[in-house]
Design a protein around this motif. Structure first.
Motif, PDB file in Angstrom:
ATOM      1  N   THR A 108       0.822  -1.205   0.000  1.00 48.33           N
ATOM      2  CA  THR A 108       0.000   0.000   0.000  1.00 48.33           C
ATOM      3  C   THR A 108       0.856   1.256   0.000  1.00 48.33           C
ATOM      4  O   THR A 108       0.600   2.202  -0.764  1.00 48.33           O
ATOM      5  N   THR A 174      -2.477  -1.388  -6.463  1.00 49.07           N
ATOM      6  CA  THR A 174      -2.679  -0.149  -5.713  1.00 49.07           C
ATOM      7  C   THR A 174      -2.312   1.059  -6.551  1.00 49.07           C
ATOM      8  O   THR A 174      -2.984   2.101  -6.491  1.00 49.07           O
ATOM      9  N   SER A 224      -5.689   6.303   0.845  1.00 48.27           N
ATOM     10  CA  SER A 224      -4.641   5.308   1.106  1.00 48.27           C
ATOM     11  C   SER A 224      -5.032   4.392   2.258  1.00 48.27           C
ATOM     12  O   SER A 224      -4.786   3.180   2.219  1.00 48.27           O
ATOM     13  N   ARG A 227      -7.557   2.017   1.051  1.00 51.53           N
ATOM     14  CA  ARG A 227      -6.922   1.003   0.219  1.00 51.53           C
ATOM     15  C   ARG A 227      -6.165  -0.008   1.064  1.00 51.53           C
ATOM     16  O   ARG A 227      -6.080  -1.189   0.698  1.00 51.53           O
ATOM     17  N   LEU A 228      -5.616   0.423   2.186  1.00 48.95           N
ATOM     18  CA  LEU A 228      -4.924  -0.507   3.075  1.00 48.95           C
ATOM     19  C   LEU A 228      -5.882  -1.574   3.588  1.00 48.95           C
ATOM     20  O   LEU A 228      -5.514  -2.753   3.698  1.00 48.95           O
ATOM     21  N   ASN A 231      -6.418  -3.939   0.755  1.00 45.47           N
ATOM     22  CA  ASN A 231      -5.223  -4.724   0.474  1.00 45.47           C
ATOM     23  C   ASN A 231      -4.976  -5.799   1.527  1.00 45.47           C
ATOM     24  O   ASN A 231      -4.347  -6.821   1.232  1.00 45.47           O
TER      25      ASN A 231
END
Length: 294
Positions: A108, A174, A224, A227-228, A231
């Motif tokens: 990430t 990502t 972000s 997205r973490l 992920n």
């Protein structure tokens, strides 16, 4: 304090009421037509995708019975009656789960940093070359179109089993996802600070550093963090193909029908994702509050 409202006479009021009724009826017809078209589209799509409700209804018992089996130990007792036996591999699973978290984190962070560069080059208001913007946009599309598990398979063949293929797969996906989001955020910024820096002779990098980033950092951090979370789930799945992490242990347990091991690993993943969601939500709200306070 009361206010009186003048009511128009009936001959003047009636045309307005009729026009309002016609507008409401037209809107209802539009909604009804849209709903019918949507149902027809869903029906045609279901036929094309071979979605059969009779098969779903006949096999739904297999789905529920599988989850029922996840709650049983090999002895036949419920899993929560003997937590020590249920989590017999806790130490090994914890190490693998930690590896999954690190894969998601490294992928990430690396993808977000490269996604910032991609977003800047793909934005219409900052990219100086249309050719560069076109190329970067297509690269970002490719990175987010290919599933991360496909990237993981390719990298496992290239680099062998382990966390490295997982990190590379997460990073590429990502970059494509955050690069697109970052470009959209950048395209909506106020260009006056950028033009001011440009007018004083500031370089293009100075315009990005001092005119763009202060406006978008909170949004970048928020995306972000989101997205973490995604992920982390993705890092667990790509472990199925040998890309490191808890996914390798989970797929082995599924294939060998170690039901209690499957439920224990899933519970660990669930708790980890919940904690990450809670922490990232708090951090996102603080970032957004700090941005609004400026």
């Amino acid at each position: 304090m009361t206010h009186s409202v003048a009511v128009p006479p009936e001959p003047q009021l009636r045309p307005m009421l009729d026009a309002y009724a016609q507008a409401v009826a037209a809107r209802r017809r539009t909604i009804a037509i849209g709903a019918v078209l949507m149902l027809v589209a869903i029906g045609l799509s279901s036929v094309g995708a071979e979605v059969r409700l009779d098969t779903f209804w006949d096999k739904i018992g297999n789905f529920s019975s599988y989850f029922e089996r996840l709650t049983l130990l090999d002895t036949g007792a419920r899993v929560w009656t003997d937590p020590v036996y249920w989590f017999w591999g806790l130490r090994r699973w914890s190490l693998q789960l930690g590896q999954t978290i690190l894969i998601a984190y490294v992928g990430t962070v690396t993808g977000a940093v490269l996604g910032v560069a991609g977003g800047v080059l793909a934005s219409r208001n900052l990219s100086r070359s249309g050719t560069v913007r076109l190329i970067v946009t297509r690269v970002l599309e490719f990175c987010r179109t290919v599933p991360d598990i496909v990237f993981a398979l390719i990298f496992v063949v290239a680099f062998g089993l382990g966390p490295l293929p997982g990190v590379l797969a997460i990073t590429l996906h990502t970059i494509g996802t955050l690069g697109k989001l970052f470009a959209e955020v950048i395209e909506n910024i106020d260009m006056k600070p950028v033009e001011g820096i440009q007018g004083t002779g500031g370089s293009w990098l100075s315009q990005i550093r001092f005119g763009v980033l202060p406006q978008v950092m909170s949004n970048f951090a928020s995306y972000s963090l989101l997205r973490l979370e995604v992920n982390l789930r993705g890092a667990a799945v790509i472990g199925f193909v040998g890309a490191g992490g808890i996914g390798q242990e989970l797929i082995v347990a599924i294939r060998k029908f170690y039901y209690s091991d499957v439920s224990a690993i899933l519970l660990m993943l669930l708790v980890c994702v919940m904690l990450l969601d809670f922490g990232s939500e708090k951090l996102r709200h603080r970032l957004l509050a700090a941005e609004q306070a400026r």
